[in-house]
Design a protein around this motif. Structure first.
Motif, PDB file in Angstrom:
ATOM      1  N   VAL A   1      28.530  44.176  42.139  1.00 41.39           N
ATOM      2  CA  VAL A   1      29.646  43.236  42.044  1.00 41.39           C
ATOM      3  C   VAL A   1      29.713  42.456  43.352  1.00 41.39           C
ATOM      4  N   VAL A   2      29.633  41.133  43.264  1.00 45.15           N
ATOM      5  CA  VAL A   2      29.601  40.279  44.453  1.00 45.15           C
ATOM      6  C   VAL A   2      30.927  39.548  44.595  1.00 45.15           C
ATOM      7  N   VAL A   3      31.580  39.743  45.724  1.00 46.02           N
ATOM      8  CA  VAL A   3      32.830  39.035  46.023  1.00 46.02           C
ATOM      9  C   VAL A   3      32.658  38.280  47.342  1.00 46.02           C
ATOM     10  N   GLY A   4      33.474  37.253  47.523  1.00 44.91           N
ATOM     11  CA  GLY A   4      33.344  36.420  48.712  1.00 44.91           C
ATOM     12  C   GLY A   4      34.623  36.329  49.507  1.00 44.91           C
ATOM     13  N   SER A   5      34.558  35.607  50.608  1.00 40.78           N
ATOM     14  CA  SER A   5      35.727  35.434  51.462  1.00 40.78           C
ATOM     15  C   SER A   5      36.800  34.643  50.724  1.00 40.78           C
ATOM     16  N   GLU A   6      38.037  34.868  51.147  1.00 37.30           N
ATOM     17  CA  GLU A   6      39.141  34.183  50.471  1.00 37.30           C
ATOM     18  C   GLU A   6      39.180  32.698  50.801  1.00 37.30           C
ATOM     19  N   SER A   7      38.570  32.294  51.908  1.00 37.63           N
ATOM     20  CA  SER A   7      38.591  30.883  52.279  1.00 37.63           C
ATOM     21  C   SER A   7      37.480  30.086  51.602  1.00 37.63           C
TER      22      SER A   7
END
Length: 290
Positions: free
Chosen positions: A239-245
């Motif tokens: 599962v790939v998640v990224g920065s909130e910005s």
């Protein structure tokens, strides 16, 4: 007839022994090399190659002592009041440590402004993990975090990975350090037991995951595939998640399924840790046949 010592007397004797042992520690000041090194670790300014973290407080040391983490330095500030539980933890930490010292309340204030005596501080060596020993044929679930900027978010992601029994947290384009004290605190110490693999490039991370048989799914609020129907958990899943910005880097989006978590209210997305939790628990449930 054999007799046993009353618990209260036994506890009192143990507490006295702990205090006596701690009182024998060498007293050092703010100029001592190990004290200065703790200060640099707490402020997150040690070189990245110096893979230690600053740990403070009773609960944090209880976590350290339940595992096999290497304690390099212990700094004990006794204060004016007795604290049997913390003294027992401090005595155990001293036994584990390579070096241990006693510091004054004044030095404590300079080192750890939010602490008050009695206080227990230490430098703990972080584990370093090798991809080939983590991404094995038995690995089934991995969280990938791209571009994470804040140590608190990083620690929360480690804690989330631990909660889902993920095999690893993979980091790409990260500016936050896993050695930051805020990462330790936010992870509730699970940063000591959760494998964290840092990659110099997305391509390297994708190559290792692909070689290990993982299918990667990218969390994207604009993704076309609802997460419940994306296939999470139908095989080794990353599962790939990224920065909130900035979200996930383009190098992660290329050729991968972009999954969305449908929003039912006014917000257009969840924060990175909440998104990771939803997707990881979905994958875990499918992997476990729930």
């Amino acid at each position: 007839m054999p007799t046993t010592m009353p618990t209260t007397i036994s506890s009192s004797l143990a507490s006295a022994a702990h205090r006596a042992a701690l009182a024998r520690l060498q007293a050092v000041g703010a100029a001592h090399d190990d004290v200065r090194r703790y200060s640099r670790a707490r402020r997150n300014v040690l070189p990245r190659a110096d893979h230690v973290t600053a740990v403070a407080g009773g609960w944090a040391h209880d976590v350290v002592l339940t595992g096999d983490a290497t304690v390099e330095v212990v700094l004990w500030c006794p204060g004016d009041r007795e604290h049997p539980a913390l003294e027992a933890t401090a005595a155990a930490a001293v036994d584990r440590a390579a070096r241990a010292y006693r510091i004054s309340a004044r030095t404590l204030t300079r080192l750890q402004p939010d602490a008050s005596a009695p206080a227990l501080l230490s430098l703990v060596r972080m584990p370093q993990w090798e991809p080939q020993r983590v991404l094995t044929a038995a690995a089934r679930l991995v969280l990938v975090a791209d571009g994470i900027e804040y140590a608190g978010n990083l620690g929360t992601l480690v804690r989330t990975a631990d909660a889902c029994a993920a095999d690893a947290l993979v980091l790409t384009n990260a500016t936050a350090r896993v050695t930051h004290p805020k990462a330790f605190t936010a992870s509730r110490g699970t940063v000591l037991t959760t494998p964290v693999l840092s990659y110099p490039s997305v391509a390297d991370a994708r190559a290792d995951l692909g070689a290990a048989g993982f299918t990667a799914y990218v969390a994207d609020p604009a993704g076309a595939t609802p997460y419940r129907s994306a296939g999470l958990g139908r095989g080794p899943t990353a599962v790939v998640v990224g920065s909130e910005s900035d979200g996930v880097a383009a190098a992660w989006r290329e050729g991968l399924t972009r999954v969305a978590i449908p929003m039912q209210g006014r917000a257009d997305s969840l924060n990175v840790a909440a998104s990771a939790a939803v997707l990881l628990f979905e994958a875990r449930a499918v992997l476990d046949g729930c």
